[in-house]
Design a protein around this motif. Structure first.
Motif, PDB file in Angstrom:
ATOM      1  N   GLY A 215      21.478  -3.541  18.449  1.00 26.24           N
ATOM      2  CA  GLY A 215      20.682  -2.294  18.421  1.00 26.24           C
ATOM      3  C   GLY A 215      21.131  -1.285  17.434  1.00 26.24           C
ATOM      4  O   GLY A 215      20.338  -0.953  16.680  1.00 26.24           O
ATOM      5  N   ILE A 216      22.379  -1.288  17.102  1.00 27.68           N
ATOM      6  CA  ILE A 216      22.831  -0.417  15.784  1.00 27.68           C
ATOM      7  C   ILE A 216      22.419  -1.007  14.396  1.00 27.68           C
ATOM      8  O   ILE A 216      22.103  -0.243  13.650  1.00 27.68           O
ATOM      9  CB  ILE A 216      24.637  -0.533  15.966  1.00 27.68           C
ATOM     10  N   ARG A 217      22.668  -2.348  14.438  1.00 30.00           N
ATOM     11  CA  ARG A 217      21.928  -3.009  13.223  1.00 30.00           C
ATOM     12  C   ARG A 217      20.736  -2.883  12.948  1.00 30.00           C
ATOM     13  O   ARG A 217      20.037  -2.537  12.017  1.00 30.00           O
ATOM     14  CB  ARG A 217      22.369  -4.306  13.100  1.00 30.00           C
ATOM     15  N   ALA A 218      19.884  -2.683  14.208  1.00 29.24           N
ATOM     16  CA  ALA A 218      18.329  -2.596  13.900  1.00 29.24           C
ATOM     17  C   ALA A 218      18.105  -1.116  13.741  1.00 29.24           C
ATOM     18  O   ALA A 218      16.969  -0.879  12.729  1.00 29.24           O
ATOM     19  CB  ALA A 218      17.802  -3.101  15.528  1.00 29.24           C
ATOM     20  N   LEU A 219      18.762  -0.131  14.298  1.00 28.05           N
ATOM     21  CA  LEU A 219      18.604   1.255  14.096  1.00 28.05           C
ATOM     22  C   LEU A 219      18.740   1.689  12.537  1.00 28.05           C
ATOM     23  O   LEU A 219      18.003   2.271  11.749  1.00 28.05           O
ATOM     24  CB  LEU A 219      19.484   2.097  14.917  1.00 28.05           C
ATOM     25  N   THR A 220      19.883   0.884  12.057  1.00 31.69           N
ATOM     26  CA  THR A 220      20.283   1.099  10.553  1.00 31.69           C
ATOM     27  C   THR A 220      19.145   0.708   9.856  1.00 31.69           C
ATOM     28  O   THR A 220      18.673   1.288   8.626  1.00 31.69           O
ATOM     29  CB  THR A 220      21.594   0.403  10.325  1.00 31.69           C
ATOM     30  N   VAL A 221      18.507  -0.572   9.966  1.00 30.69           N
ATOM     31  CA  VAL A 221      17.273  -1.107   9.062  1.00 30.69           C
ATOM     32  C   VAL A 221      16.007  -0.364   9.406  1.00 30.69           C
ATOM     33  O   VAL A 221      15.409   0.020   8.453  1.00 30.69           O
ATOM     34  CB  VAL A 221      17.326  -2.371   9.571  1.00 30.69           C
ATOM     35  N   LEU A 222      15.909   0.075  10.538  1.00 32.25           N
ATOM     36  CA  LEU A 222      14.697   1.082  10.807  1.00 32.25           C
ATOM     37  C   LEU A 222      14.922   2.356   9.925  1.00 32.25           C
ATOM     38  O   LEU A 222      14.096   2.739   9.422  1.00 32.25           O
ATOM     39  CB  LEU A 222      14.584   1.212  12.386  1.00 32.25           C
ATOM     40  N   GLY A 223      16.130   3.080  10.065  1.00 33.89           N
ATOM     41  CA  GLY A 223      16.308   4.254   9.406  1.00 33.89           C
ATOM     42  C   GLY A 223      16.183   4.090   7.806  1.00 33.89           C
ATOM     43  O   GLY A 223      15.696   5.174   7.144  1.00 33.89           O
ATOM     44  N   ALA A 224      16.370   2.864   7.393  1.00 32.58           N
ATOM     45  CA  ALA A 224      16.135   2.701   5.782  1.00 32.58           C
ATOM     46  C   ALA A 224      14.654   2.383   5.324  1.00 32.58           C
ATOM     47  O   ALA A 224      14.372   2.452   4.263  1.00 32.58           O
ATOM     48  CB  ALA A 224      16.799   1.339   5.347  1.00 32.58           C
ATOM     49  N   GLN A 225      13.878   2.540   6.304  1.00 33.95           N
ATOM     50  CA  GLN A 225      12.434   2.253   6.138  1.00 33.95           C
ATOM     51  C   GLN A 225      11.754   3.785   5.796  1.00 33.95           C
ATOM     52  O   GLN A 225      11.788   4.450   6.481  1.00 33.95           O
ATOM     53  CB  GLN A 225      11.491   1.806   7.329  1.00 33.95           C
ATOM     54  N   PRO A 226      11.371   4.036   4.488  1.00 30.01           N
ATOM     55  CA  PRO A 226      11.002   5.238   4.156  1.00 30.01           C
ATOM     56  C   PRO A 226      10.001   5.893   4.783  1.00 30.01           C
ATOM     57  O   PRO A 226       8.778   5.352   4.971  1.00 30.01           O
ATOM     58  CB  PRO A 226      10.770   5.262   2.668  1.00 30.01           C
ATOM     59  N   GLY A 227      10.213   7.077   5.462  1.00 27.69           N
ATOM     60  CA  GLY A 227       9.099   7.968   5.980  1.00 27.69           C
ATOM     61  C   GLY A 227       8.851   7.417   7.498  1.00 27.69           C
ATOM     62  O   GLY A 227       7.769   8.135   8.174  1.00 27.69           O
ATOM     63  N   LEU A 228       9.521   6.358   8.019  1.00 28.96           N
ATOM     64  CA  LEU A 228       9.037   5.542   9.378  1.00 28.96           C
ATOM     65  C   LEU A 228       9.647   6.740  10.448  1.00 28.96           C
ATOM     66  O   LEU A 228       8.858   6.844  11.414  1.00 28.96           O
ATOM     67  CB  LEU A 228       9.768   4.444   9.441  1.00 28.96           C
ATOM     68  N   LEU A 229      10.963   7.339  10.470  1.00 27.31           N
ATOM     69  CA  LEU A 229      11.460   7.858  11.679  1.00 27.31           C
ATOM     70  C   LEU A 229      11.237   9.382  11.256  1.00 27.31           C
ATOM     71  O   LEU A 229      11.605  10.068  10.274  1.00 27.31           O
ATOM     72  CB  LEU A 229      12.842   7.612  11.608  1.00 27.31           C
ATOM     73  N   SER A 230      10.945  10.038  12.423  1.00 26.98           N
ATOM     74  CA  SER A 230      10.639  11.564  12.467  1.00 26.98           C
ATOM     75  C   SER A 230      11.998  12.270  12.613  1.00 26.98           C
ATOM     76  O   SER A 230      12.995  11.629  13.187  1.00 26.98           O
ATOM     77  CB  SER A 230       9.660  12.036  13.592  1.00 26.98           C
ATOM     78  N   THR A 231      12.104  13.238  12.257  1.00 29.90           N
ATOM     79  CA  THR A 231      13.281  14.163  12.642  1.00 29.90           C
ATOM     80  C   THR A 231      13.676  14.186  14.301  1.00 29.90           C
ATOM     81  O   THR A 231      14.875  13.936  14.548  1.00 29.90           O
ATOM     82  CB  THR A 231      13.088  15.888  12.431  1.00 29.90           C
TER      83      THR A 231
ATOM     84  N   ASP B 209       0.713  -1.024   0.040  1.00 29.35           N
ATOM     85  CA  ASP B 209       0.084  -0.044   0.143  1.00 29.35           C
ATOM     86  C   ASP B 209       0.865   1.386   0.030  1.00 29.35           C
ATOM     87  O   ASP B 209       1.265   1.639   1.204  1.00 29.35           O
ATOM     88  CB  ASP B 209      -0.920   0.048   1.149  1.00 29.35           C
ATOM     89  N   LYS B 210       0.970   1.834  -1.162  1.00 32.52           N
ATOM     90  CA  LYS B 210       1.845   3.105  -1.317  1.00 32.52           C
ATOM     91  C   LYS B 210       1.495   4.404  -0.287  1.00 32.52           C
ATOM     92  O   LYS B 210       2.301   5.028  -0.157  1.00 32.52           O
ATOM     93  CB  LYS B 210       1.821   3.577  -2.797  1.00 32.52           C
ATOM     94  N   ASP B 211       0.298   4.371   0.046  1.00 34.05           N
ATOM     95  CA  ASP B 211      -0.285   5.343   0.983  1.00 34.05           C
ATOM     96  C   ASP B 211       0.165   5.173   2.353  1.00 34.05           C
ATOM     97  O   ASP B 211      -0.191   5.999   3.175  1.00 34.05           O
ATOM     98  CB  ASP B 211      -1.648   5.592   0.679  1.00 34.05           C
ATOM     99  N   GLU B 212       0.599   4.077   2.738  1.00 43.38           N
ATOM    100  CA  GLU B 212       0.601   3.678   4.184  1.00 43.38           C
ATOM    101  C   GLU B 212       2.210   3.317   4.550  1.00 43.38           C
ATOM    102  O   GLU B 212       2.870   2.818   3.550  1.00 43.38           O
ATOM    103  CB  GLU B 212      -0.040   2.254   4.544  1.00 43.38           C
ATOM    104  N   ILE B 213       2.564   3.843   5.523  1.00 45.32           N
ATOM    105  CA  ILE B 213       4.099   3.893   5.764  1.00 45.32           C
ATOM    106  C   ILE B 213       4.371   2.383   6.628  1.00 45.32           C
ATOM    107  O   ILE B 213       3.561   2.068   7.680  1.00 45.32           O
ATOM    108  CB  ILE B 213       4.375   5.181   6.751  1.00 45.32           C
TER     109      ILE B 213
END
Length: 930
Positions: free
Chosen positions: A364-380, A332-336
Motif C-alpha cells: 500500500g505504501i508503494r502504491a501510494l507513492t506512485v499515485l502521489g507521483a501522478q500530477p494533479g491526481l490527488l487532492s489536498t 492528452d495534456k488536458d486530461e488527468i
C-alpha cells in the motif's frame, strides 16, 4: 622387434575383445574402460570406430544400436580430447544415422549431445545437426530421456553457437516449435520453457510464428501439476509456474494473445487460476507498453474490481499498472491520467494501509507513492488522509520496523512533490510529538516514549526533502538539540540521534545550492556555539552541557559539519572559512548564534583540554572544503596544528590536530609552501619519536601525514613509509605501527575521503603494495623473533585491502608468510589473514591445494579460538576448502568432520551456524552430484 609389435597391437586386440563382448551383450560396462584407454592415450577414438566397424555396418538394427551406444558413451566422457577433424567426421556420421531405424536413434542422439559440447566443432555443423534433427526425428514419439537429450543438444548449441543458429532465421523457431509441441513431462518442460525464454530474450527471429510459439507454451497455462509422492526430481508446481510466467511476460508480441486469456482466467471460479493470472499480469506490466495494454484496461479494471480477496496480489498488479502509467506519461495534456479510477484506487490503497498485515501495508505504501507521483491526481484532502496513514505507520512497534521505515521514505518522496501540505499537516504533528515525548520522559515515564522520540527525529529528517520544509524542520531540530543536551535526563545517545537526523538533512540538501547554503549557515554556527559553550569553565550552571564534549558526540557533530560543507560553492565556502578559522585562531565568536561566553575561546593557546577537543570540529569544516578555497592564515594554522598534535596529553585532541594537518596537506598544491609544511612536520615527528613523553603523539602525526602523501602519490611518501616500517621493531610503538598499515589502506569516514575533495589517486593501494610489500617481507626475515608478528600484521593488513586480481599473481611467494601469520597469537592478525585467505581458496584452488595439510591444521585450530570473530572466519575458511579439488581433500574428510563436532556445541549461535554449514559441505564431499 616382434615383441614390440606384439605389445603395440595388444591394446587394439583388447579393445576388439571389449567391443565384441559389449555388442554381443556379454558385458554392460566396457565404455568406462574404453574411455580410460582413450584418455590415457593407449588408443584413439579413430581406433574405437575401426574396432566397431563391423557392428556399425551390421544389418541388424539392435546390433548397430549397441555399437553406436558404446561409441556415444565413450564420446560423452572424452569429447574434450577430440580434434577438429575427428569432430567433423563423427558429426557427419551421426547426422547420417538419424535416418536409421528407430531403435538406433536414442544412441545417435547421445553421441550428438557429446559432440554439441565440443569446443572445436567447426562453424556450420551446429546448423547442420539441428536441421537433421528437425527433419528426421519425430521427437514426441521418443521416451522422456531421449526427448531431454534433444533439448540438451539445442541448449548447448544456443549457448555456444548463437550467431550460427540465428542465421537460420525463423526456421530455427519453427523447428523448435515442432520439437516441443505436445511435451508433457515436467522435467522436459522446464528446459523447454528456458529455451523459449532465450529465443525471445536473445532476439532470435520469430518470423511469422509468434502465435504458434505462444500457443505451444500457453497451452500449459494455468499450470496444473501435483508432484508424485517421494519424487526424486524435486520439481514443484511453483517451478513450472515461474518458468512459464517468465516466457509469457517476456515480449509485448504475445500481448494480443495473452491478455484475452488472462482476462478469461481472472474470471475463473478456480482460485489458483485467478492468482496465477493476476501475478502473470503483474509481470507483464513491466514489459508490455501502452499500445499493448490500452485496449484491455477497462476490461481488466472491471474484473479486478469484482475481487474482494487476494488484495496483496491485486495491489501488486495495480502497482505495476500505475508504474507503467507513470512511465508512459499522458497523451492528452488536458486530461488527468487515472482520474476516472481515482476514488476506487484511493479506497483500495487506504484499506491496505489500514490493514494489520505488514506485507499489505508495504504494498500500500508503494502504491501510494506512485499515485502521489501522478500530477494533479490527488487532492489536498486525499494527501491529508495519506499523511495520516504515513504518520501512524511511522510509529509502529519495533517488530514492524520495515513498514515504519518505508512510511518515512514515502513521506520524503511525497514531501518533495507536495511541500505545502506536509508543512501544514505533518510537521506540526511531529513537533508536538517531540515535545510530548520530552514531557513524558521528564516525568519519568517508560522507555517507549524515548523510542517514539527517536522515531520522531527520524521522521523529521526523512520529510526534509524540500527547501521550504527544511526551513521549518532545521530550526526545530537545532532547538531540540539546545534543549536536550542540557536537560535533567540528558544522555549522549539522544544527542547523537539528533546529530544523525541533522546529518541526513544535510545530505538531502546537497543537491540544491540554496538549501545547502541555508543548512550550512544555520546549522554550523549553532553547533559551534553549543560546543564552545560546553567547553567553557562555567561553574555557575548546574549542567553546562558537557555531553557535547564526549568523543562519540563530537564524532556525530563532525559528520554533520563535514556533510554541510562539502557541496558549498567556492564563493560561499570562502565566506564561511573567513569566519570559522578566526574563531579557532583568535577567538572571534561574533558570527556565532549565541556568542555570550564567560571567557575567551582560544583552543590553541588556552590550557583547557576541553577547548582543544573542539579542533575536531575545525577539521570537519576545513578538510571538507573544495580544493580551490583559500584558507586564511594558513601558515599560522598549520603551525598551531603541528604544535597541538605533538605536545598535548589528551590523545583525542592530538589525533584531531594531526588529522586536520594531514587533510590540509593532502589538498595543498605542490610547491615551496608544501615542502616547508612537510619539513616542519618531519622535524616535529623526529623530535617527538626520540625518548620522551610524546612518542605516541609523534607516531600518530607520522601515520596521518604518511596517509595524506600516499593517497596523492607524493614522492616523500616512500620515505615516510620506510620510517613507519622502521618502527615495527620498536618495543613500544611496534604493535601500533603494524595496525597503522590498516589505517593507510582503509577509507576514513571523517577526513581524507573523496566526498571531502581529498586528492586520492585511483590505484594508490596497488602502488603501495608494490612499493612496500617486498620491504615488509625482507624486514620480517631479518627481524628478531619477538617482533616478527608486527611485520606479519602489517603485511596482512596490506594484502587484505587489495583487489584479488592484483594479489593472485603474487600469491605463490606470499602464501608461506600468510600461513605463518595464522600461528600468530594476535587475534587481529588471525582475523585479517583469514579474511584474506578465504576468497583465495575460491579464486586460486590450484596454488592453495599445495598447502592443504597446513591449511586444514591451522583452520581447525583457529575454529576453537577464544575470539568469536576468529572462530567464525576459520569455519568459513574450512567451508571454502571444499572448493579445492576433491581428490586433494578426501584424505582429510573424516579428520575435519570429527573436529567440527566441537564447534557444533559452541555457546554462540553464529558460530554453530557456520559449523553446521561447513560440516555439511564436508559430509557431501565426494558423493555423486556434489
Amino acid at each position: 622387434m616382434a615383441a614390440a609389435a606384439e605389445e603395440a597391437l595388444a591394446p587394439a586386440g583388447a579393445l576388439g575383445g571389449l567391443v565384441r563382448d559389449f555388442v554381443a551383450g556379454h558385458q554392460d560396462g566396457p565404455a568406462a574402460e574404453v574411455a580410460a584407454d582413450v584418455k590415457s592415450g593407449r588408443c584413439t577414438v579413430l581406433q574405437v570406430v575401426e574396432a566397431l566397424g563391423s557392428c556399425l555396418e551390421n544389418p541388424e538394427p539392435r546390433t548397430r544400436g549397441r555399437g553406436i551406444q558404446l561409441l556415444s558413451q565413450v564420446l560423452l566422457q572424452c569429447h574434450p580430447l577430440l580434434l577438429e577433424k575427428e569432430v567433423v567426421h563423427l558429426t557427419l556420421f551421426y547426422e547420417n544415422q538419424l535416418k536409421d531405424h528407430h531403435l538406433v536413434i536414442p544412441s545417435v542422439l547421445q553421441g550428438l549431445r557429446a559432440l554439441s559440447m565440443s569446443d572445436v566443432l567447426p562453424p556450420g555443423l551446429a546448423v547442420s545437426v539441428l536441421k537433421a534433427i528437425f527433419q528426421e526425428v519425430h521427437v514426441q514419439s521418443l521416451t522422456q530421456m531421449d526427448r531431454h537429450t534433444v533439448y540438451s543438444i539445442i541448449t548447448n548449441f544456443m549457448r555456444t553457437r548463437e550467431e550460427e543458429l540465428k542465421s537460420l532465421g525463423a526456421d530455427f523457431t519453427f523447428g523448435f516449435i515442432q520439437v516441443m509441441d505436445g511435451e508433457k513431462d515436467p522435467r522436459n518442460l522446464l528446459v523447454a520453457f528456458r529455451i523459449v525464454y532465450d529465443l525471445i530474450s536473445k532476439d532470435y527471429s520469430l518470423g511469422p510464428f509468434v502465435e504458434e510459439l505462444f500457443e505451444v507454451t500457453s497451452c500449459y497455462f494455468p499450470v496444473d501439476f501435483t508432484p508424485p509422492p517421494n519424487d526424486p526430481h524435486g520439481i514443484q508446481r511453483e517451478d513450472l509456474i515461474l518458468s512459464l510466467r517468465a516466457v509469457l511476460a517476456s515480449t509485448p508480441r504475445f500481448a494480443e494473445f495473452l491478455l484475452p486469456l488472462l482476462l478469461e482466467k481472472v474470471d475463473s471460479e478456480m482460485l489458483s487460476a485467478k492468482l496465477d493470472s493476476l501475478q502473470t499480469l503483474n509481470a507483464c506490466c513491466a514489459v508490455y507498453g501502452q499500445k499493448e495494454l490500452k485496449d484491455y484496461l477497462p476490461s481488466l479494471w472491471t474484473s479486478i474490481r469484482r475481487e474482494s480477496s487476494q488484495r496483496r496480489t491485486i495491489l501488486e498488479m495495480l502497482l505495476g499498472f500505475l508504474k507503467l502509467q507513470q512511465k508512459w506519461g499522458n497523451e492528452d495534456k488536458d486530461e488527468i491520467p487515472l482520474s476516472s479510477f481515482k476514488t476506487p484506487l484511493c479506497s483500495l490503497v487506504s484499506l491496505a494501509l489500514a490493514d494489520p498485515s505488514t506485507q499489505l501495508q508495504l504494498v500500500g505504501i508503494r502504491a501510494l507513492t506512485v499515485l502521489g507521483a501522478q500530477p494533479g491526481l490527488l487532492s489536498t484532502q486525499d494527501l491529508e488522509l495519506a499523511i495520516d496513514h504515513l504518520y501512524r505507520l511511522s510509529f509502529l512497534e519495533e517488530e514492524s520496523q520495515s513498514c515504519s521505515l518505508a512510511a518515512m521514505e514515502a513521506s520524503g518522496t511525497l514531501a518533495t512533490l507536495y511541500p505545502t501540505v506536509f508543512i501544514s499537516h505533518l510537521v506540526p504533528r511531529l513537533a508536538e510529538e517531540l515535545h510530548t515525548g520530552d514531557t513524558e520522559l521528564a516525568s519519568g515515564e517508560g522507555p517507549s516514549y524515548q523510542a517514539r522520540r527517536l522515531r520522531c527525529l527520524q521522521a523529521l529528517s526523512a520529510v526534509s526533502t524540500h527547501a521550504s520544509i527544511v526551513r521549518e524542520t532545521l530550526p526545530m531540530l537545532l532547538q531540540y538539540l539546545r534543549h536536550v543536551h542540557r536537560g535533567k535526563n540528558a544522555n549522549s545517545n539522544e544527542v547523537i540521534a539528533v546529530c544523525r537526523s541533522l546529518h541526513l538533512v544535510a545530505g538531502q540538501c546537497q543537491q540544491e545550492p540554496e538549501s545547502c547554503w541555508y543548512f550550512h549557515q544555520t546549522a554550523v554556527p549553532c553547533l559551534l556555539a553549543l560546543a564552545v559553550q560546553a567547553s567553557m569553565p562555567d561553574k555557575d550552571l548546574p549542567n553546562p552541557g558537557k555531553l557535547l564534549l564526549e568523543e562519540e558526540v563530537l564524532a556525530a557533530m563532525v559528520s554533520v559539519i563535514s556533510t554541510a560543507s562539502t557541496h558549498l560553492s567556492p564563493e560561499l565556502a570562502a565566506q564561511s572559512v573567513a569566519l570559522v578559522v578566526p574563531l579557532f585562531l583568535d577567538g572571534d565568536v561574533s558570527f556565532l548564534s549565541e556568542n555570550s561566553f564567560p571567557s575567551k575561546f582560544l583552543p590553541f593557546q588556552n590550557s583547557s583540554s576541553e577547548q582543544k577537543r573542539l579542533v575536531a570540529l575545525l577539521m570537519a569544516f576545513v578538510c571538507s572544503l573544495p580544493k580551490n578555497v583559500e584558507i586564511p592564515q594558513l601558515d599560522r594554522l598549520m603551525q598551531e596544528l603541528l604544535t597541538l598534535s605533538c605536545h598535548h596529553d589528551r590523545l583525542f585532541s592530538c589525533t584531531a590536530a594531526a588529522k586536520c594537518f594531514a587533510g590540509l596537506l593532502n589538498k595543498h598544491p605542490a610547491g615551496q609552501q608544501l615542502d616547508e609544511f612537510l619539513q616542519k612536520a618531519m622535524e616535529k615527528v623526529e623530535t617527538g619519536l626520540s625518548p620522551g613523553p610524546y612518542r605516541s603523539q609523534a607516531f600518530t602525526l607520522l601515520l596521518w601525514v604518511t596517509k595524506a602523501l600516499v593517497l596523492r602519490y607524493h614522492p616523500l611518501s616512500s620515505c615516510l613509509t620506510e620510517r613507519l616500517m622502521g618502527l615495527l621493531s620498536d618495543a613500544e610503538l611496534g604493535p601500533a605501527a603494524a595496525d597503522g598499515f590498516s589505517l593507510l589502506m582503509a577509507d576514513c569516514p571523517d577526513v581524507l575521503h573523496r566526498a571531502g575533495h581529498a586528492e586520492i589517486r585511483i590505484m594508490f593501494r596497488q602502488r603501495f603494495f608494490t612499493d612496500s610489500v617486498p620491504a615488509l617481507v625482507q624486514g620480517f626475515h631479518a627481524a628478531p623473533q619477538n617482533v616478527k608478528p608486527n611485520y606479519l600484521k602489517g603485511l596482512s593488513h596490506v594484502l587484505n585491502s587489495l583487489p584479488k586480481p592484483v594479489l593472485l599473481p603474487e600469491l605463490p611467494t606470499l602464501l608461506s608468510l600468510l600461513l605463518e601469520a595464522l600461528s600468530c597469537t594476535d587475534s587481529v592478525v588471525q582475523l585479517s589473514t583469514l579474511s584474506c585467505l578465504q576468497p583465495l581458496l575460491l579464486d586460486a584452488p590450484q596454488v592453495m591445494s599445495l598447502h592443504i595439510d597446513t591449511l586444514v591444521t591451522k583452520f581447525l585450530n583457529l575454529s576453537c579460538s577464544p575470539s568469536m570473530a576468529v572462530r567464525i572466519a576459520a569455519l568459513q575458511c574450512i567451508h571454502a576448502l571444499t572448493r579445492l579439488p576433491t581428490p586433494v581433500l578426501l584424505p582429510y574428510k573424516m579428520q575435519v568432520i570429527r573436529a567440527l563436532a566441537k564447534p557444533l556445541d559452541d555457546k554462540k549461535r553464529l558460530v554453530r551456524r557456520e559449523a553446521v554449514t561447513a560440516r555439511g559441505a564436508w559430509f557431501l564431499l565426494g558423493s555423486p552430484g556434489s
